[in-house]
Write a protein that holds these residues in place. Structure first.
Motif, PDB file in Angstrom:
ATOM      1  N   ARG A  96       1.515  13.722  10.886  1.00 48.06           N
ATOM      2  CA  ARG A  96       0.857  14.820  10.170  1.00 48.06           C
ATOM      3  C   ARG A  96      -0.657  14.665  10.168  1.00 48.06           C
ATOM      4  O   ARG A  96      -1.389  15.659  10.246  1.00 48.06           O
ATOM      5  CB  ARG A  96       1.421  14.929   8.759  1.00 48.06           C
ATOM      6  N   LEU A  97      -1.157  13.422  10.083  1.00 48.04           N
ATOM      7  CA  LEU A  97      -2.609  13.215  10.173  1.00 48.04           C
ATOM      8  C   LEU A  97      -3.117  13.614  11.554  1.00 48.04           C
ATOM      9  O   LEU A  97      -4.204  14.184  11.668  1.00 48.04           O
ATOM     10  CB  LEU A  97      -2.963  11.763   9.862  1.00 48.04           C
ATOM     11  N   ARG A  98      -2.346  13.323  12.593  1.00 44.59           N
ATOM     12  CA  ARG A  98      -2.733  13.707  13.943  1.00 44.59           C
ATOM     13  C   ARG A  98      -2.846  15.226  14.046  1.00 44.59           C
ATOM     14  O   ARG A  98      -3.800  15.759  14.613  1.00 44.59           O
ATOM     15  CB  ARG A  98      -1.711  13.187  14.956  1.00 44.59           C
TER      16      ARG A  98
ATOM     17  N   ASP B 244      -1.271  -2.667  -3.590  1.00 41.07           N
ATOM     18  CA  ASP B 244      -1.899  -3.743  -2.819  1.00 41.07           C
ATOM     19  C   ASP B 244      -3.091  -3.216  -2.023  1.00 41.07           C
ATOM     20  O   ASP B 244      -3.075  -2.096  -1.513  1.00 41.07           O
ATOM     21  CB  ASP B 244      -0.889  -4.348  -1.839  1.00 41.07           C
ATOM     22  N   HIS B 245      -4.093  -4.071  -1.900  1.00 34.05           N
ATOM     23  CA  HIS B 245      -5.255  -3.749  -1.079  1.00 34.05           C
ATOM     24  C   HIS B 245      -4.813  -3.530   0.368  1.00 34.05           C
ATOM     25  O   HIS B 245      -5.326  -2.654   1.063  1.00 34.05           O
ATOM     26  CB  HIS B 245      -6.273  -4.887  -1.174  1.00 34.05           C
ATOM     27  N   GLY B 246      -3.832  -4.314   0.794  1.00 38.17           N
ATOM     28  CA  GLY B 246      -3.328  -4.196   2.163  1.00 38.17           C
ATOM     29  C   GLY B 246      -2.726  -2.829   2.439  1.00 38.17           C
ATOM     30  O   GLY B 246      -2.829  -2.314   3.554  1.00 38.17           O
ATOM     31  N   ALA B 247      -2.089  -2.221   1.439  1.00 41.61           N
ATOM     32  CA  ALA B 247      -1.502  -0.895   1.638  1.00 41.61           C
ATOM     33  C   ALA B 247      -2.589   0.148   1.869  1.00 41.61           C
ATOM     34  O   ALA B 247      -2.440   1.033   2.712  1.00 41.61           O
ATOM     35  CB  ALA B 247      -0.648  -0.514   0.419  1.00 41.61           C
ATOM     36  N   VAL B 248      -3.699   0.023   1.141  1.00 39.08           N
ATOM     37  CA  VAL B 248      -4.817   0.956   1.320  1.00 39.08           C
ATOM     38  C   VAL B 248      -5.438   0.767   2.700  1.00 39.08           C
ATOM     39  O   VAL B 248      -5.700   1.737   3.426  1.00 39.08           O
ATOM     40  CB  VAL B 248      -5.867   0.761   0.204  1.00 39.08           C
ATOM     41  N   VAL B 249      -5.656  -0.487   3.091  1.00 44.50           N
ATOM     42  CA  VAL B 249      -6.243  -0.766   4.406  1.00 44.50           C
ATOM     43  C   VAL B 249      -5.308  -0.275   5.507  1.00 44.50           C
ATOM     44  O   VAL B 249      -5.763   0.272   6.518  1.00 44.50           O
ATOM     45  CB  VAL B 249      -6.538  -2.274   4.544  1.00 44.50           C
ATOM     46  N   HIS B 250      -4.004  -0.416   5.311  1.00 41.16           N
ATOM     47  CA  HIS B 250      -3.044   0.041   6.316  1.00 41.16           C
ATOM     48  C   HIS B 250      -3.114   1.557   6.495  1.00 41.16           C
ATOM     49  O   HIS B 250      -3.089   2.059   7.627  1.00 41.16           O
ATOM     50  CB  HIS B 250      -1.631  -0.396   5.920  1.00 41.16           C
ATOM     51  N   VAL B 251      -3.231   2.300   5.404  1.00 37.33           N
ATOM     52  CA  VAL B 251      -3.349   3.761   5.489  1.00 37.33           C
ATOM     53  C   VAL B 251      -4.650   4.136   6.194  1.00 37.33           C
ATOM     54  O   VAL B 251      -4.666   5.032   7.052  1.00 37.33           O
ATOM     55  CB  VAL B 251      -3.268   4.402   4.089  1.00 37.33           C
TER      56      VAL B 251
ATOM     57  N   ASP C 157      -6.192   2.351   8.378  1.00 24.98           N
ATOM     58  CA  ASP C 157      -6.011   1.996   9.786  1.00 24.98           C
ATOM     59  C   ASP C 157      -5.176   3.041  10.513  1.00 24.98           C
ATOM     60  O   ASP C 157      -5.490   3.410  11.650  1.00 24.98           O
ATOM     61  CB  ASP C 157      -5.358   0.613   9.882  1.00 24.98           C
ATOM     62  N   LEU C 158      -4.117   3.530   9.864  1.00 25.75           N
ATOM     63  CA  LEU C 158      -3.314   4.598  10.475  1.00 25.75           C
ATOM     64  C   LEU C 158      -4.169   5.825  10.763  1.00 25.75           C
ATOM     65  O   LEU C 158      -4.045   6.454  11.821  1.00 25.75           O
ATOM     66  CB  LEU C 158      -2.160   4.995   9.551  1.00 25.75           C
ATOM     67  N   ALA C 159      -5.054   6.165   9.824  1.00 27.62           N
ATOM     68  CA  ALA C 159      -5.922   7.327  10.005  1.00 27.62           C
ATOM     69  C   ALA C 159      -6.920   7.109  11.142  1.00 27.62           C
ATOM     70  O   ALA C 159      -7.172   8.014  11.941  1.00 27.62           O
ATOM     71  CB  ALA C 159      -6.652   7.636   8.710  1.00 27.62           C
ATOM     72  N   ARG C 160      -7.465   5.904  11.237  1.00 20.62           N
ATOM     73  CA  ARG C 160      -8.439   5.614  12.309  1.00 20.62           C
ATOM     74  C   ARG C 160      -7.776   5.672  13.676  1.00 20.62           C
ATOM     75  O   ARG C 160      -8.391   6.098  14.649  1.00 20.62           O
ATOM     76  CB  ARG C 160      -9.095   4.266  12.080  1.00 20.62           C
ATOM     77  N   VAL C 161      -6.521   5.222  13.763  1.00 22.80           N
ATOM     78  CA  VAL C 161      -5.798   5.296  15.034  1.00 22.80           C
ATOM     79  C   VAL C 161      -5.656   6.747  15.473  1.00 22.80           C
ATOM     80  O   VAL C 161      -5.726   7.060  16.661  1.00 22.80           O
ATOM     81  CB  VAL C 161      -4.400   4.622  14.902  1.00 22.80           C
ATOM     82  N   GLU C 162      -5.512   7.666  14.503  1.00 15.49           N
ATOM     83  CA  GLU C 162      -5.378   9.090  14.821  1.00 15.49           C
ATOM     84  C   GLU C 162      -6.730   9.758  15.074  1.00 15.49           C
ATOM     85  O   GLU C 162      -6.787  10.933  15.363  1.00 15.49           O
ATOM     86  CB  GLU C 162      -4.630   9.822  13.705  1.00 15.49           C
ATOM     87  N   GLY C 163      -7.835   9.027  14.922  1.00 14.56           N
ATOM     88  CA  GLY C 163      -9.159   9.561  15.213  1.00 14.56           C
ATOM     89  C   GLY C 163      -9.985   9.937  13.993  1.00 14.56           C
ATOM     90  O   GLY C 163     -11.132  10.346  14.122  1.00 14.56           O
ATOM     91  N   ILE C 164      -9.428   9.808  12.810  1.00 13.70           N
ATOM     92  CA  ILE C 164     -10.146  10.187  11.588  1.00 13.70           C
ATOM     93  C   ILE C 164     -11.124   9.069  11.236  1.00 13.70           C
ATOM     94  O   ILE C 164     -10.744   7.902  11.126  1.00 13.70           O
ATOM     95  CB  ILE C 164      -9.156  10.428  10.428  1.00 13.70           C
ATOM     96  N   THR C 165     -12.386   9.431  11.071  1.00 11.16           N
ATOM     97  CA  THR C 165     -13.412   8.430  10.758  1.00 11.16           C
ATOM     98  C   THR C 165     -14.126   8.697   9.439  1.00 11.16           C
ATOM     99  O   THR C 165     -14.962   7.897   9.027  1.00 11.16           O
ATOM    100  CB  THR C 165     -14.455   8.367  11.891  1.00 11.16           C
ATOM    101  N   SER C 166     -13.830   9.798   8.803  1.00 11.51           N
ATOM    102  CA  SER C 166     -14.481  10.127   7.532  1.00 11.51           C
ATOM    103  C   SER C 166     -13.481   9.915   6.397  1.00 11.51           C
ATOM    104  O   SER C 166     -12.462  10.596   6.320  1.00 11.51           O
ATOM    105  CB  SER C 166     -14.957  11.586   7.556  1.00 11.51           C
TER     106      SER C 166
ATOM    107  N   LEU D 163     -10.515  12.278   4.867  1.00 13.22           N
ATOM    108  CA  LEU D 163      -9.279  11.781   4.272  1.00 13.22           C
ATOM    109  C   LEU D 163      -9.629  11.124   2.945  1.00 13.22           C
ATOM    110  O   LEU D 163     -10.452  10.207   2.893  1.00 13.22           O
ATOM    111  CB  LEU D 163      -8.599  10.772   5.191  1.00 13.22           C
ATOM    112  N   VAL D 164      -9.032  11.614   1.870  1.00 14.91           N
ATOM    113  CA  VAL D 164      -9.252  11.053   0.543  1.00 14.91           C
ATOM    114  C   VAL D 164      -8.041  10.203   0.193  1.00 14.91           C
ATOM    115  O   VAL D 164      -6.910  10.684   0.199  1.00 14.91           O
ATOM    116  CB  VAL D 164      -9.459  12.164  -0.510  1.00 14.91           C
TER     117      VAL D 164
END
Length: 139
Positions: free
Chosen positions: A89-91, A111-118, A120-129, A102-103
């Motif tokens: 859906r992010l793609r 967990d901090h790791g869960a936030v970083v994982h989300v 990272d998923l967004a960055r893989v799809e090209g989202i940088t903001s 992305l907010v």
């Protein structure tokens, strides 16, 4: 003459009282509508305790909002999703608007790791903001 009554040649004073019954009826109907709609609006929110900060950048234009609960459940725009669905859906959202933001709102017990994982998923799809949703501390 309008507003007066004529009985047998005697003139009576004009009717000066305002009937408030219709006004009260309308106000009660509006009150009931407001109460019903307010409970519907409140029931559509997710309960997340946001972390507090002394400063924030204010509000940003939200195109996609990801919420992470304390039980590590993911929501995209208030709809529950899995990690795979989130990526897909992010793609799609990024394909529609390349300048999207992305907010991320995460419960303070998540967990901090869960936030970083989300993120990272967004960055893989090209989202940088990105923006991280926080609540301002009350002095």
């Amino acid at each position: 003459m309008a507003g007066t009554t004529d009985t047998g040649g005697r003139r009576r004073a004009p009717i000066a009282a305002i009937n408030v019954t219709p006004l009260v009826d309308v106000m009660l109907v509006l009150l009931v509508i407001m109460m019903v709609s307010a409970t519907y609006i409140v029931s559509q929110t997710l309960k997340v305790e946001l972390p507090k900060t002394a400063t924030s950048d204010g509000k940003t234009a939200t195109v996609a909002a990801v919420t992470i609960t304390d039980a590590h459940a993911l929501y995209l725009n208030k709809q529950p999703v899995t990690e795979a669905e989130l990526s897909t859906r992010l793609r799609g959202l990024y394909a529609e608007d390349r300048g999207m933001t992305l907010v991320v709102s995460a419960d303070e017990r998540a967990d901090h790791g869960a936030v970083v994982h989300v993120l990272d998923l967004a960055r893989v799809e090209g989202i940088t903001s990105f923006a991280v949703n926080v609540e301002r501390k009350k002095p």
